[in-house]
Design a protein around this motif. Structure first.
Motif, PDB file in Angstrom:
ATOM      1  N   GLU A  78     -12.680   9.364  24.874  1.00 22.12           N
ATOM      2  CA  GLU A  78     -13.525   8.642  25.495  1.00 22.12           C
ATOM      3  C   GLU A  78     -14.264   9.265  26.612  1.00 22.12           C
ATOM      4  N   PHE A  79     -13.427  10.027  27.367  1.00 19.37           N
ATOM      5  CA  PHE A  79     -14.068  10.862  28.407  1.00 19.37           C
ATOM      6  C   PHE A  79     -15.294  11.755  27.594  1.00 19.37           C
ATOM      7  N   GLY A  80     -15.085  12.208  26.435  1.00 20.61           N
ATOM      8  CA  GLY A  80     -15.972  13.294  25.706  1.00 20.61           C
ATOM      9  C   GLY A  80     -17.262  12.064  25.616  1.00 20.61           C
ATOM     10  N   ILE A  81     -16.957  10.972  25.232  1.00 23.73           N
ATOM     11  CA  ILE A  81     -18.281  10.156  24.857  1.00 23.73           C
ATOM     12  C   ILE A  81     -19.152   9.963  26.238  1.00 23.73           C
ATOM     13  N   ILE A  82     -18.294   9.805  27.426  1.00 28.50           N
ATOM     14  CA  ILE A  82     -18.866   9.485  28.371  1.00 28.50           C
ATOM     15  C   ILE A  82     -19.750  10.646  29.005  1.00 28.50           C
ATOM     16  N   LEU A  83     -19.435  11.861  28.935  1.00 23.94           N
ATOM     17  CA  LEU A  83     -20.275  13.033  29.132  1.00 23.94           C
ATOM     18  C   LEU A  83     -21.212  13.376  28.114  1.00 23.94           C
ATOM     19  N   LEU A  84     -20.999  12.958  27.046  1.00 22.62           N
ATOM     20  CA  LEU A  84     -22.414  13.278  26.044  1.00 22.62           C
ATOM     21  C   LEU A  84     -23.188  12.249  26.547  1.00 22.62           C
ATOM     22  N   PHE A 290     -13.211  14.340  21.160  1.00 27.67           N
ATOM     23  CA  PHE A 290     -13.585  12.890  20.478  1.00 27.67           C
ATOM     24  C   PHE A 290     -13.935  13.382  19.052  1.00 27.67           C
ATOM     25  N   LEU A 291     -14.602  14.538  18.577  1.00 28.21           N
ATOM     26  CA  LEU A 291     -14.788  14.639  17.101  1.00 28.21           C
ATOM     27  C   LEU A 291     -13.458  15.183  16.383  1.00 28.21           C
ATOM     28  N   ILE A 292     -12.606  15.740  17.118  1.00 23.75           N
ATOM     29  CA  ILE A 292     -11.227  15.920  16.524  1.00 23.75           C
ATOM     30  C   ILE A 292     -10.574  14.505  16.413  1.00 23.75           C
ATOM     31  N   THR A 293     -10.640  13.591  17.130  1.00 21.69           N
ATOM     32  CA  THR A 293     -10.342  12.458  17.015  1.00 21.69           C
ATOM     33  C   THR A 293     -10.726  11.690  15.641  1.00 21.69           C
ATOM     34  N   VAL A 294     -12.222  11.822  15.576  1.00 24.50           N
ATOM     35  CA  VAL A 294     -12.758  11.432  14.281  1.00 24.50           C
ATOM     36  C   VAL A 294     -12.251  12.057  13.109  1.00 24.50           C
TER      37      VAL A 294
END
Length: 593
Positions: A78-84, A290-294
């Motif tokens: 979620e933090f990765g999405i926030i920074l994106l 995030f992409l790893i979790t995908v």
């Protein structure tokens, strides 16, 4: 013993896997000019519970190379999405949008609405609920900004059209995320009152952030920049992102709405280049998580069982998007080759599609199985985007019958000159460039100098030219020249060396303290190095000769010749060779002849 226990904990082993993946994926994929997005998805697929994770029970040692606690990564994802979303906001300054408003809000809005409407109709016809069909249509209508802008040249007709549509899609993430974030807490029929409450409070908080940010952010970053502490600057940036995200989350909206608003606000300050540079590594790593979790959610067995459906769905989305985009561009007057190439280039889904799918799944607008299916389709689409770009070029040549127009737009007659360092010398250089009608952009890392320069009407930006890709973000690739006026010898040498390594043909004129320092700058790659001590001596000699009665013309000619001789001596002492060139005096004689 405590250290051993810490190392054997699931959190530590998962951290080692992620850091190891980043250390391998990013350089390997960059070397072959493939986006790391694909690599991270493949890593998640390999080390996740549906990959090697299936074998951990039989082979315990695999726990060191697999993700043992997938749920524990959700907060980092979620933090990765926030920074994106924050980085997208940084790129969407209001000034840039206004300059391209006709294409962005005309072409871009039509493209998104037509594709979303077409996909929504298809999904609704296939039995999906209307809200779920709209969510899928919005998600799959998006195209990859990260991939497309790396593949195409924004100076070409294809690049300009793609940039306009991508900019609008990035802007559209605000209402899309706003809508899904508002629906998320009330997707199971909690009532319109709760939804209206969320929308009202969410809108109020966003407006408050926009107003408060205008007044609070410039002095905050000015103070951080004044300390010249990268750590403090980075802390201030992350603080703004986290506070804005928490503020929108408190109203029931998604935290990524706040992150995008924070990016938009910082983009309006002179510190946006530095913020973007400092947060880039964190964004890349967090987005990788995030992409790893995908990838971890993709079950290879499910892929194999539904391979036909996945391929048909991928092909269907690509073909539909390519046709709609190409027809729209043709109706707006684009050439056939440009329309065909742009349509195919923009036809694959985006990394932001994964974000919208996750948000739609969290809002229970689509079922988890449906979300997984389209995440697999999106991952496949991202993987083949470079191949689609090549197919688009081939198609463009065929429909045109000749080579499609890929020539860049005519550059301005006078590209800007970058001035690094805006002290006394930098001011004088800017004044001379202005007097001769030459555009420039001055760069300095001293916030007081920036504030004073802007107050006096100079074109000046905040950036640390010695670090990372700051100069690249300021447009050094298209600059007429770079003039380094800094009085810090080591920093000047470092900047010159980096610029020469990255841009072999860029004219670099550097200020030197003395002839020894000039030799160092020449060896670092300077085109010209001007020693202050030498120049003061030459000017003193010029004034004395004219005062005692020597004619001005011969004095100036001899001064220029003496300057050229000193330059040759400095380069010879440094073991550097130079091409034979006319002396300054000889050059004037040649011009007269």
């Amino acid at each position: 013993m405590a250290g051993t226990n810490a190392l054997s904990s699931p959190v530590m082993s998962d951290a080692l896997v992620i850091l190891g993946a980043a250390g391998i994926v990013i350089p390997v994929f960059n070397r072959y000019r493939i986006t790391p997005v694909i690599g991270f998805i493949l890593v998640g697929l390999l080390v996740g519970p549906f990959g090697l994770g299936r074998l951990v029970f039989d082979h315990p040692w695999l726990s060191w190379v697999t993700i043992t606690d997938p749920d524990g990564l959700e907060i980092f994802a979620e933090f990765g999405i926030i920074l994106l979303l924050f980085s997208i906001g940084l790129e969407l300054s209001f000034a840039r949008l206004w300059a391209m408003r006709r294409f962005v809000f005309g072409l871009g809005s039509l493209e998104l609405l037509l594709i979303c409407g077409s996909l929504t109709f298809v999904f609704a016809t296939l039995g999906q609920s209307l809200t779920g069909a709209m969510a899928l249509g919005l998600a799959l209508a998006l195209s990859s900004t990260a991939l497309v802008l790396k593949i195409t040249n924004t100076g070409t007709p294809v690049g300009r059209a793609a940039l306009s549509m991508l900019l609008f899609e990035d802007i559209a993430l605000v209402p899309i995320v706003f809508l899904l974030g508002a629906l998320a807490p009330h997707a199971q029929g909690a009532g319109m009152d709760g939804l209206i409450h969320t929308l009202v409070w969410g809108t109020g908080v966003v407006v408050l952030l926009l107003v408060a940010g205008r007044f609070l952010l410039p002095p905050l970053f000015a103070q951080a920049a004044r300390t010249k502490s990268p750590e403090l600057f980075l802390s201030a940036s992350l603080l703004v992102v986290i506070l804005a995200s928490l503020a929108t989350a408190a109203t029931g909206l998604s935290p990524i709405v706040g992150a995008l608003v924070a990016g938009l606000l910082i983009a309006e300050t002179e510190y946006h280049t530095e913020v973007e540079e400092m947060t880039e590594p964190f964004k890349g790593l967090a987005l990788g998580v995030f992409l790893i979790t995908v990838g971890m959610r993709i079950d290879l067995w499910v892929v194999w069982e539904n391979l036909g459906s996945i391929l048909i769905a991928t092909a269907g989305v690509i073909v539909l998007k390519a046709i709609v985009t190409s027809l729209l561009l043709r109706l707006m007057g684009a050439r056939r080759g440009t329309a065909a190439e742009t349509g195919i280039l923009m036809s694959s889904p985006s990394e932001t599609t994964l974000i919208v799918l996750s948000a739609a799944g969290a809002a229970q607008l689509i079922q988890p199985g449906t979300a997984m299916f389209w995440q697999i389709v999106t991952a496949l689409g991202l993987t083949i985007t470079p191949a689609l770009a090549k197919i688009g070029k081939i198609m463009a040549r065929r429909v045109e019958g000749v080579e499609a127009p890929h020539q860049p737009v005519e550059a301005p007659d006078t590209p800007p000159t970058l001035i690094v360092g805006f002290g006394r010398v930098g001011h004088l250089v800017a004044d001379m460039l202005t007097r001769h009608g030459r555009p420039y952009l001055a760069v300095d890392s001293n916030t007081d100098i920036i504030t004073e320069g802007r107050r006096r009407g100079y074109t000046v930006a905040f950036a640390d030219a010695a670090r990372g890709d700051a100069m690249l973000r300021l447009g050094v690739a298209g600059a007429a020249a770079v003039i380094v006026t800094m009085d810090e010898p080591v920093s000047a040498q470092r900047i010159v060396r980096k610029l020469r390594a990255d841009f072999p043909h860029l004219p670099i004129i550097a200020r030197a303290r003395d002839t020894d320092h000039a030799g160092v700058l020449y060896r670092a790659g300077a085109t010209h190095a001007v020693p202050e001590t030498l120049e003061s001596s030459l000017q003193l000699s010029e004034a004395a000769l004219v005062e005692i009665g020597v004619a001005m013309g011969p004095v100036i000619a001899s001064i220029h010749e003496m300057r050229d001789e000193f330059r040759e001596q400095i380069m010879e002492q440094g073991g550097l060779s130079q091409k034979p060139a006319l002396k300054s005096g000889q050059l004037r004689e040649a011009e007269k002849a």
